[in-house]
Design an enzyme around this catalytic site. Sequence first.
Site, PDB file in Angstrom:
ATOM      1  CB  SER A 229       0.585   2.946   4.236  1.00 55.82           C
ATOM      2  OG  SER A 229       0.335   1.563   4.205  1.00 55.82           O
ATOM      3  CG  HIS A 281       0.714   5.352   0.262  1.00 55.38           C
ATOM      4  ND1 HIS A 281       0.759   4.394  -0.737  1.00 55.38           N
ATOM      5  CD2 HIS A 281       0.282   4.707   1.372  1.00 55.38           C
ATOM      6  CE1 HIS A 281       0.366   3.244  -0.246  1.00 55.38           C
ATOM      7  NE2 HIS A 281       0.068   3.399   1.034  1.00 55.38           N
TER       8      HIS A 281
END
Length: 423
Positions: A229, A281
């Site tokens: 991610s 993230h």
Amino acid sequence: MPRRGETAVVPIDMASGERGGGGGGQEQPKGERRRSHGPGHHGRDGPGRQHRGRPPPPPPPVFRPFRRWFPFLVPLFIVANVVLFVLTMYVNDCPAHALATGAAIGGSVGESATAQGCVLVPELGRFAFQSFKENPLVGPSSATLLKMGALETSKVTKDHEGWRLITCIWLHAGVIHILANMLSLVMIGIRLEKEFGFMRIGTLYVISGVGGSLLSSLFMASNISVGASGALFGLLGSMLSELITNWTIYENKIAALLTLVVIIVINLAVGILPHVDNFAHLGGFTSGFCLGFVLLMRPQFGYINQKNSPLGYPMGVTKRKFKIYQIILFVIATVIVISGFTVGLVLLFQGFNASEHCSWCHYLSCVPTSKWSCNTPNNFCMSSQLGNQLNLTCESTGKTATYVLNNPNNTEAIKHLCVGLCS
């Protein structure tokens, strides 16, 4: 998003002053010359007819200012992620661990194997998944992920296993996890590799992934983290910085910017849900955003026209390769990337826990509501043993259980009992 550079430009023949076509500027043989009879007169061949012996003129060459690359690295990344997930499930071998755990408990072998049993054992065999209570993403156990190279801050700081900052990028917690990430990689990565090549996108992917791992280890010290991610958010951040630094070559600038910002905000908003490492993230996005100014900078369009103009054709004022604002952004982003990674790595290996110095930062990763809690259960147990009798208490849930062990020295079985108790 259409760019000006995709427009076809036909070279100019300086000898004849006509646009490129079949043999412009060359003198025709006398036998093939025809006089003009004025408008409306088409000669003996009739309107719309051509000479049978004369070949049609070749199409004008298309001027493409930017090279188009064949994407092979991103598909290779996808294959590597899938292969590593299959290998992780092979190492996990849920049925064998369940049997070992059951064999270590006297009188409750069947109950133990069922309580923390595996999913789809008849169909998948040793590739069967852990129970949904232990891993709702349909995948291996946390112990197997740690064995394969998952990120845990204590192992980086105390055991000096810094390589986990990279290996965790290629691991995934389950089938749902890897499907979501690989679909995003197909949609974002292939398009970027076509435009900028495998060297730039590969470098951006890996460095962004490490940036996400670095920020995650600083703020999520007690969690185990895996997944691509951070690298994917790095690609998303680079798309935004690429739009900004190459602003002059885009046509629908505002529409492209608003669309990209909405996509980024929605994806970051998902990170406030529980059990999602939003710091990975944010770290990946920030790294990719800065790297986009460094790796994805394009020459300005006037310079490209000037470079590819016909020899001797006047282009007016000579254009620089890059605009001033592009160079300024390049320098600032380079300084931020180098200083940020240097400071982050120094703090990490010194055992710095950023969450202890920021009382509100945990809301960036999870916002508690009446529907869910942000307390992540940790599979740590307090144990006391008297002969073959084992007492376990899960630290995160407070649950207590007593087991009778056939083999009190089987530490692997005790770990699985703790996982089942804390699930």
